[in-house]
Motif scaffolding. Structure first.
Motif, PDB file in Angstrom:
ATOM      1  N   ALA A  73      41.652  36.061  56.723  1.00  0.00           N
ATOM      2  CA  ALA A  73      41.434  34.891  55.862  1.00  0.00           C
ATOM      3  C   ALA A  73      39.947  34.721  55.568  1.00  0.00           C
ATOM      4  CB  ALA A  73      41.985  33.631  56.524  1.00  0.00           C
ATOM      5  N   PHE A  74      39.100  34.880  56.574  1.00  0.00           N
ATOM      6  CA  PHE A  74      37.650  34.790  56.370  1.00  0.00           C
ATOM      7  C   PHE A  74      37.180  35.818  55.345  1.00  0.00           C
ATOM      8  CE2 PHE A  74      33.556  36.738  57.512  1.00  0.00           C
ATOM      9  CZ  PHE A  74      32.708  35.665  57.256  1.00  0.00           C
ATOM     10  N   SER A  75      37.616  37.057  55.515  1.00  0.00           N
ATOM     11  CA  SER A  75      37.186  38.129  54.607  1.00  0.00           C
ATOM     12  C   SER A  75      37.642  37.853  53.175  1.00  0.00           C
ATOM     13  CB  SER A  75      37.744  39.482  55.080  1.00  0.00           C
ATOM     14  OG  SER A  75      37.368  39.737  56.418  1.00  0.00           O
ATOM     15  N   GLY A  76      38.914  37.422  53.024  1.00  0.00           N
ATOM     16  CA  GLY A  76      39.447  37.155  51.690  1.00  0.00           C
ATOM     17  C   GLY A  76      38.766  35.991  51.003  1.00  0.00           C
TER      18      GLY A  76
ATOM     19  N   CYS B 181      35.321  36.870  49.700  1.00  0.00           N
ATOM     20  CA  CYS B 181      35.381  37.734  48.516  1.00  0.00           C
ATOM     21  C   CYS B 181      35.901  37.017  47.273  1.00  0.00           C
ATOM     22  CB  CYS B 181      36.278  38.947  48.791  1.00  0.00           C
ATOM     23  SG  CYS B 181      35.657  40.069  50.060  1.00  0.00           S
ATOM     24  N   PHE B 182      36.769  36.028  47.458  1.00  0.00           N
ATOM     25  CA  PHE B 182      37.496  35.410  46.341  1.00  0.00           C
ATOM     26  C   PHE B 182      36.591  34.921  45.202  1.00  0.00           C
ATOM     27  CE2 PHE B 182      39.475  31.607  44.399  1.00  0.00           C
ATOM     28  CZ  PHE B 182      40.552  32.229  43.771  1.00  0.00           C
ATOM     29  N   PRO B 183      35.486  34.216  45.460  1.00  0.00           N
ATOM     30  CA  PRO B 183      34.680  33.693  44.343  1.00  0.00           C
ATOM     31  C   PRO B 183      34.020  34.783  43.503  1.00  0.00           C
ATOM     32  CG  PRO B 183      34.119  32.593  46.420  1.00  0.00           C
ATOM     33  CD  PRO B 183      34.969  33.770  46.766  1.00  0.00           C
TER      34      PRO B 183
ATOM     35  N   PHE C  65      35.502  37.377  42.261  1.00  0.00           N
ATOM     36  CA  PHE C  65      36.424  37.871  41.229  1.00  0.00           C
ATOM     37  C   PHE C  65      36.367  36.910  40.044  1.00  0.00           C
ATOM     38  CE2 PHE C  65      38.168  39.679  45.150  1.00  0.00           C
ATOM     39  CZ  PHE C  65      38.331  41.005  44.771  1.00  0.00           C
ATOM     40  N   LYS C  66      35.905  37.395  38.917  1.00  0.00           N
ATOM     41  CA  LYS C  66      35.655  36.527  37.764  1.00  0.00           C
ATOM     42  C   LYS C  66      36.712  36.637  36.669  1.00  0.00           C
ATOM     43  CE  LYS C  66      31.900  34.884  39.551  1.00  0.00           C
ATOM     44  NZ  LYS C  66      31.902  33.510  40.074  1.00  0.00           N
ATOM     45  N   THR C  67      37.734  37.479  36.887  1.00  0.00           N
ATOM     46  CA  THR C  67      38.831  37.567  35.923  1.00  0.00           C
ATOM     47  C   THR C  67      40.133  37.165  36.601  1.00  0.00           C
ATOM     48  OG1 THR C  67      39.073  39.925  36.403  1.00  0.00           O
ATOM     49  CG2 THR C  67      37.736  39.324  34.491  1.00  0.00           C
ATOM     50  N   GLN C  68      41.106  36.780  35.806  1.00  0.00           N
ATOM     51  CA  GLN C  68      42.291  36.113  36.327  1.00  0.00           C
ATOM     52  C   GLN C  68      43.140  37.007  37.235  1.00  0.00           C
ATOM     53  OE1 GLN C  68      44.809  34.504  33.285  1.00  0.00           O
ATOM     54  NE2 GLN C  68      46.184  33.483  34.713  1.00  0.00           N
ATOM     55  N   LEU C  69      43.432  38.243  36.819  1.00  0.00           N
ATOM     56  CA  LEU C  69      44.369  39.081  37.562  1.00  0.00           C
ATOM     57  C   LEU C  69      43.892  39.412  38.970  1.00  0.00           C
ATOM     58  CD1 LEU C  69      47.036  40.602  37.652  1.00  0.00           C
ATOM     59  CD2 LEU C  69      45.875  42.569  36.601  1.00  0.00           C
ATOM     60  N   PRO C  70      42.673  39.992  39.148  1.00  0.00           N
ATOM     61  CA  PRO C  70      42.249  40.286  40.530  1.00  0.00           C
ATOM     62  C   PRO C  70      42.090  39.028  41.386  1.00  0.00           C
ATOM     63  CG  PRO C  70      40.473  40.720  38.973  1.00  0.00           C
ATOM     64  CD  PRO C  70      41.697  40.486  38.163  1.00  0.00           C
ATOM     65  N   ALA C  71      41.662  37.920  40.766  1.00  0.00           N
ATOM     66  CA  ALA C  71      41.526  36.664  41.521  1.00  0.00           C
ATOM     67  C   ALA C  71      42.897  36.182  41.995  1.00  0.00           C
ATOM     68  CB  ALA C  71      40.859  35.608  40.659  1.00  0.00           C
ATOM     69  N   THR C  72      43.901  36.349  41.147  1.00  0.00           N
ATOM     70  CA  THR C  72      45.255  35.913  41.497  1.00  0.00           C
ATOM     71  C   THR C  72      45.819  36.767  42.634  1.00  0.00           C
ATOM     72  OG1 THR C  72      45.626  35.192  39.217  1.00  0.00           O
ATOM     73  CG2 THR C  72      47.567  35.485  40.586  1.00  0.00           C
ATOM     74  N   ILE C  73      45.564  38.081  42.573  1.00  0.00           N
ATOM     75  CA  ILE C  73      46.039  38.979  43.637  1.00  0.00           C
ATOM     76  C   ILE C  73      45.360  38.645  44.960  1.00  0.00           C
ATOM     77  CG2 ILE C  73      46.084  41.385  44.424  1.00  0.00           C
ATOM     78  CD1 ILE C  73      46.342  42.167  41.426  1.00  0.00           C
TER      79      ILE C  73
END
Length: 357
Positions: free
Chosen positions: A251-254, A257-259, A261-269
């Motif tokens: 959870a910490f790693s994810g 990294c989450f912010p 991702f600036k496009t919808q698909l990889p951010a959603t995954i």
């Protein structure tokens, strides 16, 4: 804090029925209000009534399933709270589509219909314990657990309403798990609260697009709650802490990294991955059952649920300020760092023994 204890006194099923019915009525009343103050008061009452369901529900689970199956039972139940979040997102979208003239009020009216229908089925079929349908109460493999339950039940009968709280808060391990639960609440409700807004503000998505992207978060949470406690039963042989440790690291790693991702698909995954590993409450409810047994589990769950919602309240109060001052990344990084604290607390709790329970 009090609902599990009240259920022990007045009956788990009665409290759960009252909680659901009251919540449905309050939601409908809210939909007709104009004053924000009135809405806030009614919303607080709604939260109080809703909480009657969870502690008492887990208390019932612990009357039906022994320790070696408790993780799976509580995890399956918790997974449906994740499913419910998905249903909520979809239902609100449907309500807005069917009744656009109602606006936000639609979300407080039509979703109550399936809730009431489920309540009717619940009233008809739900049983509090095996004895209610002519079965014997289960026996633990470790006979000492059954003996401890019997002693606790006798003590609780003779020592008054507040005795279980005195017992629980004298246990350092319970205090540590209150802190762990509060972090779990910040993680779960922080993400559920802010992720849809993040998609709308940061990626310029519509309300509908933001909600649909957000759905993978509660889907991941539902998957986690089905799988995690099952793993604790089958692989870790009833040891819950290793699963909390693994989930904290991922959870910490994810979240870190989450912010980025600036496009919808990889951010959603990535949101799905974060949803899976940030949702640790199903494991916590199994731990609550282990700590409280049949005698005290509803009260333990109520106390830990109180801690979860204190965490939820804290994030709602603080993260709006954090986002304004430091931007969206700060919210997700802050939640990620809290999971490292959760990991440390879990390592501490792993070494602790219960003194009186």
């Amino acid at each position: 804090m009090v609902s599990g204890r009240l259920g022990s006194l007045f009956g788990y099923k009665k409290l759960m029925i009252f909680g659901v019915a009251s919540s449905a009525i309050l939601n409908v009343i809210i939909s007709f209000q104009q004053s924000l103050i009135v809405i806030a008061i009614l919303w607080g009452l709604n939260g109080f009534c809703q909480a009657m369901v969870w502690a008492n529900g887990v208390g019932v689970l612990n009357k039906w399933w022994p320790k070696e199956k408790r993780g799976f039972a509580s995890g399956l139940a918790t997974s449906f709270s994740g499913v419910a979040q998905v249903v909520t997102y979809l239902t609100i979208n449907l309500c807005l589509a069917l009744n656009p003239e109602w606006g936000w009020r639609a979300g407080f009216r039509l979703p109550m219909i399936p809730m009431v229908l489920i309540l009717i089925a619940f009233i008809a079929f739900f049983k509090e314990k095996p004895e209610d349908i002519g079965l014997n109460a289960f026996e633990e493999k470790d006979k000492a657990l059954d003996e401890k339950d019997a002693v606790l039940e006798e003590q609780i009968k003779n020592k008054g309403f507040f005795y279980p709280y005195k017992l629980l808060f004298s246990e350092p391990k319970v205090i540590v798990f209150c802190l762990i639960s509060a972090i779990a609440g910040i993680g779960r409700y922080g993400l559920l609260t802010w992720v849809p807004t993040y998609f709308m503000d940061e990626m310029n998505l519509s309300v509908k697009e933001g909600i649909f992207s957000s759905i993978l978060l509660p889907i991941g949470q539902a998957c986690a709650m089905f799988v995690f406690p099952f793993i604790t039963d089958k692989i870790f042989k009833g040891k819950r802490e290793p699963m909390l440790i693994l989930a904290s690291v991922v959870a910490f790693s994810g979240l870190i990294c989450f912010p980025f991702f600036k496009t919808q698909l990889p951010a959603t995954i990535m949101l799905f991955v974060v949803g899976v590993f940030s949702m640790v409450t199903g494991v916590i409810w199994a731990i609550a059952g282990d700590m409280g047994g049949r005698a005290l589990s509803a009260t333990v769950v109520g106390v830990l649920d109180w801690a979860v919602y204190m965490g939820a309240a804290i994030q709602a109060s603080i993260f709006g300020f954090v986002q304004e001052k430091f931007g969206w990344s700060a919210i997700f990084i802050a939640i990620g760092c809290l999971y490292i604290i959760l990991l440390v607390l879990t390592l501490i709790a792993r070494k602790m023994k219960m003194k009186r329970l």
